[in-house]
Design a protein around this motif. Sequence first.
Motif, PDB file in Angstrom:
ATOM      1  N   UNK A  71       0.833  -1.203   0.000  1.00 41.45           N
ATOM      2  CA  UNK A  71       0.000   0.000   0.000  1.00 41.45           C
ATOM      3  C   UNK A  71       0.874   1.262   0.000  1.00 41.45           C
ATOM      4  N   UNK A  72       2.075   1.175   0.560  1.00 38.56           N
ATOM      5  CA  UNK A  72       3.000   2.308   0.551  1.00 38.56           C
ATOM      6  C   UNK A  72       3.442   2.586  -0.888  1.00 38.56           C
ATOM      7  N   UNK A  73       3.653   1.517  -1.660  1.00 40.32           N
ATOM      8  CA  UNK A  73       3.947   1.609  -3.089  1.00 40.32           C
ATOM      9  C   UNK A  73       5.132   2.516  -3.411  1.00 40.32           C
ATOM     10  N   UNK A  74       6.257   2.261  -2.747  1.00 43.79           N
ATOM     11  CA  UNK A  74       7.445   3.058  -3.009  1.00 43.79           C
ATOM     12  C   UNK A  74       8.703   2.255  -2.732  1.00 43.79           C
ATOM     13  N   UNK A  75       9.822   2.743  -3.239  1.00 44.70           N
ATOM     14  CA  UNK A  75      11.122   2.110  -3.005  1.00 44.70           C
ATOM     15  C   UNK A  75      12.014   3.136  -2.314  1.00 44.70           C
ATOM     16  N   UNK A  76      12.557   2.732  -1.168  1.00 45.27           N
ATOM     17  CA  UNK A  76      13.363   3.620  -0.336  1.00 45.27           C
ATOM     18  C   UNK A  76      14.775   3.081  -0.202  1.00 45.27           C
ATOM     19  N   UNK A  77      15.740   3.962  -0.310  1.00 45.01           N
ATOM     20  CA  UNK A  77      17.132   3.593  -0.089  1.00 45.01           C
ATOM     21  C   UNK A  77      17.589   4.317   1.166  1.00 45.01           C
ATOM     22  N   UNK A  88      11.931  -2.089  -0.415  1.00 50.81           N
ATOM     23  CA  UNK A  88      11.124  -2.139  -1.636  1.00 50.81           C
ATOM     24  C   UNK A  88       9.692  -2.490  -1.256  1.00 50.81           C
ATOM     25  N   UNK A  89       8.883  -1.465  -1.023  1.00 54.93           N
ATOM     26  CA  UNK A  89       7.496  -1.693  -0.611  1.00 54.93           C
ATOM     27  C   UNK A  89       6.618  -2.134  -1.776  1.00 54.93           C
ATOM     28  N   UNK A  90       7.046  -1.884  -2.991  1.00 57.86           N
ATOM     29  CA  UNK A  90       6.257  -2.333  -4.154  1.00 57.86           C
ATOM     30  C   UNK A  90       6.222  -3.858  -4.218  1.00 57.86           C
ATOM     31  N   UNK A 142      13.812   1.354  -9.644  1.00 59.26           N
ATOM     32  CA  UNK A 142      14.081   2.776  -9.454  1.00 59.26           C
ATOM     33  C   UNK A 142      13.744   3.146  -8.008  1.00 59.26           C
ATOM     34  N   UNK A 143      14.666   3.847  -7.362  1.00 63.93           N
ATOM     35  CA  UNK A 143      14.450   4.315  -5.997  1.00 63.93           C
ATOM     36  C   UNK A 143      13.618   5.594  -6.039  1.00 63.93           C
ATOM     37  N   UNK A 159      18.241  13.297   6.262  1.00 64.51           N
ATOM     38  CA  UNK A 159      18.219  13.961   4.954  1.00 64.51           C
ATOM     39  C   UNK A 159      17.400  13.105   4.006  1.00 64.51           C
ATOM     40  N   UNK A 160      16.524  13.762   3.258  1.00 65.33           N
ATOM     41  CA  UNK A 160      15.639  13.039   2.347  1.00 65.33           C
ATOM     42  C   UNK A 160      15.757  13.635   0.955  1.00 65.33           C
ATOM     43  N   UNK A 161      15.989  12.758  -0.030  1.00 66.95           N
ATOM     44  CA  UNK A 161      16.055  13.186  -1.428  1.00 66.95           C
ATOM     45  C   UNK A 161      15.020  12.379  -2.206  1.00 66.95           C
ATOM     46  N   UNK A 162      14.343  13.023  -3.132  1.00 62.89           N
ATOM     47  CA  UNK A 162      13.333  12.328  -3.922  1.00 62.89           C
ATOM     48  C   UNK A 162      11.944  12.679  -3.431  1.00 62.89           C
ATOM     49  N   UNK A 163      11.043  11.706  -3.458  1.00 60.14           N
ATOM     50  CA  UNK A 163       9.636  11.919  -3.101  1.00 60.14           C
ATOM     51  C   UNK A 163       9.475  11.962  -1.584  1.00 60.14           C
TER      52      UNK A 163
END
Length: 115
Positions: free
Chosen positions: A25-31, A47-49, A62-63, A94-98
């Motif tokens: 449900x999170x539907x995202x990829x986090x590094x 990898x929540x996807x 893709x992250x 620190x957060x980069x991206x979405x």
Amino acid sequence: MSLQSDAVFQKIIDGLQDNQAKAKAVNGVFLYKITKDGKVVKEWTLDCKNAKAYEGPAQGIKVDTTLTVSDEDMVDIALGKLNPQAAFMKGKLKIAGNIMLTQKLAPLLKTDAKL
């Protein structure tokens, strides 16, 4: 190298097995880039996807969001001692991206276990 936050990620891995629908449900990829003394010493991919997590950089996907945090702060965030928003505002996270996608992560990262 063994880090305190390794236990946090092991808990996340175990939690993903039990809550695959919640993860998807999170539907995202986090590094996650875990630092020690200001240097990145370990990377974890969440990898929540596909409802899986593993040590190392993202493999073939893709992250969406990259989070850089110290080993100690990662543990404090997981234990609820450090609010993620406060950590971000203080520059500890620190957060980069979405960045908005990280809001959906909170339920997956909460742990009641003693690390």
